[in-house]
Design an enzyme around this catalytic site. Structure first.
Site, short mmCIF file in Angstrom:
data_model
loop_
_atom_site.label_atom_id
_atom_site.label_comp_id
_atom_site.label_asym_id
_atom_site.label_seq_id
_atom_site.Cartn_x
_atom_site.Cartn_y
_atom_site.Cartn_z
N GLY A 1 41.52 32.37 44.33
CA GLY A 1 40.15 31.64 44.72
C GLY A 1 39.49 32.47 45.48
O GLY A 1 38.08 32.23 45.62
N ASN B 1 44.97 36.78 40.52
CA ASN B 1 46.40 37.09 40.33
C ASN B 1 46.86 35.95 39.75
O ASN B 1 48.38 35.76 39.88
CB ASN B 1 47.09 37.72 41.31
CG ASN B 1 46.96 36.79 42.63
OD1 ASN B 1 46.06 36.03 42.90
ND2 ASN B 1 47.98 36.87 43.62
N GLU B 2 46.23 34.87 39.41
CA GLU B 2 46.79 33.85 39.00
C GLU B 2 48.12 33.87 38.08
O GLU B 2 49.13 32.93 38.45
CB GLU B 2 46.03 32.72 38.21
CG GLU B 2 44.84 31.99 39.15
CD GLU B 2 43.77 32.80 39.59
OE1 GLU B 2 43.84 34.12 39.38
OE2 GLU B 2 42.87 32.41 40.36
N LEU C 1 43.11 29.16 46.17
CA LEU C 1 43.44 27.49 46.12
C LEU C 1 44.78 27.42 46.86
O LEU C 1 45.67 28.13 46.71
CB LEU C 1 43.59 27.42 44.65
CG LEU C 1 42.16 27.75 43.75
CD1 LEU C 1 42.38 27.16 42.32
CD2 LEU C 1 40.88 27.09 44.28
#
Lengths: 292, 292, 292
Positions: free
Chosen positions: C143, C167-168, C98
């Site tokens: 994403g 890995n957000e 993202l």
């Protein structure tokens, strides 16, 4: 064989009940001690180490569970405490699990009170906002395994004389649904099924293999390895980590939270049955004979 | 390739339909035989061995399923029977799975009756209070794999010519949700997804690797290994083991139990479709050509 | 360390934003190109290859997501397209995930619009009737990993400089429940828990080991391996495969479909928080410093 191994582990411990609790206190440490718990809280790092020191084998009695819950509550509320390492000061055992004496020959009321404390410990640990690491420096059957599984990470002493597992079935009793779900969340459905049906205890290498523990280290390095791992975990953005942990666990936690009373009734009805009491008596007699 | 392997397995079997059912009867044994099942029930050990002997490949026809269900019902009611080993008397095949002839050119009523029997067998096996062990001494596609997966433990002959898996998709048909859930409970979601989408058949070593079977032994030791394993399982406190098994499986069982009629309708609507009937016809013609 | 590795991967890409999109067109091919996507649709085989070519690192901006969704919609409706391979034309990266710029300093309305597009892409990919294969020829964080996991099969370049994972958490943000469920469906509950809590990025060998990807091949063979695998998948009876895929995924899909609006609100409330905006700003500054 699993049973014999479990007994051997437990009995070899109860023969010497000495404590290794020589607490070193520095100015930046906030050490609290109750009868059976020694907590080293390092304010600089934000890490508390909870040493279980209830002789001989850290059995989870109502009193000990209550102590543990009070300590967990305090640490959870303390903004200065971000990580918790759970370990044992007793030789050769992490925790022998739920205290059988609390389940044998007790009134339904007392049994219910005991079970509520078991639930409370699980709810506090599995839902903790702290990073929790189990430093498993000895055998960890039944409730000891449950405590370990509630943590974020498990490091075990690589000593083949130790074992870990939910072996309730071997005692003729049944792990409740939330023990089961904690294990499914850790090692998957099939490993849990065979493990619970047979009441299996796993050697450290086997436990690592199925994912019941995350890491094995030499026995004298369990605590230092836990401390190192903790440093890595505490470097993760905290708020995001906490929300993520909650997302992973909330459905399991919610299931018990909304069924506590029924779960207590269930346990009390089961454990006070004549046949189950007889099972427990036989198990305790076997323990005594082994000891003699 | 999976398809060809399956065909090879099945066809090589159907060429010799002889039975190996030389039953040795001792006084303490209670042996019952129906047309296609031979049951050796050893009253001393409490273990029944159910030999499937429906030539050529133990296909699960309505008649055969009915026999199996009646036998399972009897054994389940018999307090003297605590363990069940399922194996095959047919060479090279455990069971070829659901009988395609029951699904081709049949009336909706007959298809529904057939499917109800499949459900019944699964419900009886997956929910059995007995310790159940699959002694998989040959190929075990589709319904044969399902039977195996319902058991508490799976031992397979270590012969790379055999294979096991839910390969329904390769026939153009779809494993229903309870086949799927049984497999997810055994090998996890991702293995099930890829396995069902591709209709995979696994060689014994691959099946062991993903956990579809628990143990491989030389072909002539499948039954003796099953008997040894059974002894260990029967040493576990029975009541606790049964409750634990039920706890692990009841949500899956309940889902079918409360949806049997809809599941039957679903199957009948699907299988009687023109396109599906055509798929099955092509599949059977391919089988015939291979044979010729 | 995971973070640093991620940054290294991303930054090394953004330094050269050139496209490798030299499209070879044959008569039987139906090639469409939009600004950032090149689609090679081979009518003979029924396979479309979607090359992401949005410099520098295929970040999923609102515009790019919209392009992807329109393309997916078209291919899904096209009876002549039965398989989709997703790959990257950018060097060293599959997709960086993202676009942070869509989450930083934007109005709640714009954030909501962006999130709706993320949902839409996931719904289209995870529920696609086509066979979908991710040809992961570079790093695939956040994403990018999500896109990969929606596919039926994942082939990754065996280059230890690449990594993949959700890995957000490392950015201080939280993977929503449907990211989480997609990962649980792929690698199981425990791997997902530790992976999301720590925001882990896996090297290809590690990703293979936990099942996050299905196959590793030398970097220059990723697309050809995907094409070969596609041929095998397209040989499976299509209708049965589609129904099976839907059966495996529909409960996860349904959970988002019936909660889209709440999930958008959730995201918008979270991402527009002062503290989260600060996290993102710090992360972007770190990226810039690395670059300089």
């Amino acid at each position: 064989m699993a049973l014999r191994a479990a007994l051997r582990g437990l009995l070899s411990c109860s023969s010497h009940g000495r404590l290794c609790a020589s607490s070193t206190s520095f100015s930046q440490r906030n050490n609290s001690s109750s009868a059976n718990l020694k907590v080293d809280h390092d304010q600089t790092t934000g890490v508390a180490v909870m040493h279980m020191q209830s002789p001989p084998v850290n059995s989870l009695s109502l009193d000990f569970l209550t102590e543990i819950c009070i300590t967990l509550e305090k640490l959870e509320m303390d903004k200065g405490c971000r990580g918790l390492i759970i370990t044992s000061s007793q030789p050769k055992v992490f925790s022998a699990g739920l205290d059988i004496l609390e389940m044998y020959g007790k009134s339904p009321e007392r049994c219910g009170e005991f079970w509520k404390a078991v639930q409370e410990m699980w709810l506090k640990l599995y839902g903790s906002n702290m990073v929790t690491i189990a430093a498993i420096n000895g055998s960890s059957p039944a409730g000891g395994c449950l405590m370990s599984m509630t943590c974020d990470y498990r490091i075990m002493a690589d000593n083949p004389r130790y074992s870990i597992g939910l072996n309730e079935t071997m005692l003729g009793i049944v792990a409740p649904f939330w023990f089961k779900e904690t294990m499914v969340n850790t090692v998957g459905h099939r490993n849990t099924e065979i493990s619970l049906e047979l009441g299996l205890l796993y050697k450290p290498a086997e436990a690592l293999n199925i994912g019941l523990v995350d890491q094995l280290v030499p026995e004298d390095q369990v605590l230092s390895a836990a401390t190192q791992t903790m440093t890595k975990w505490l470097a993760i953005p905290e708020h995001a980590r906490q929300i993520t942990k909650s997302m992973m666990r909330k459905s399991t936690i919610e299931k018990l939270r909304s069924n506590r009373e029924a779960d207590i009734q269930n346990f009390v009805n089961f454990i006070t049955k004549e046949s189950i009491q007889k099972s427990l008596r036989m198990y305790m007699e076997m323990l005594k004979q082994k000891k003699a």
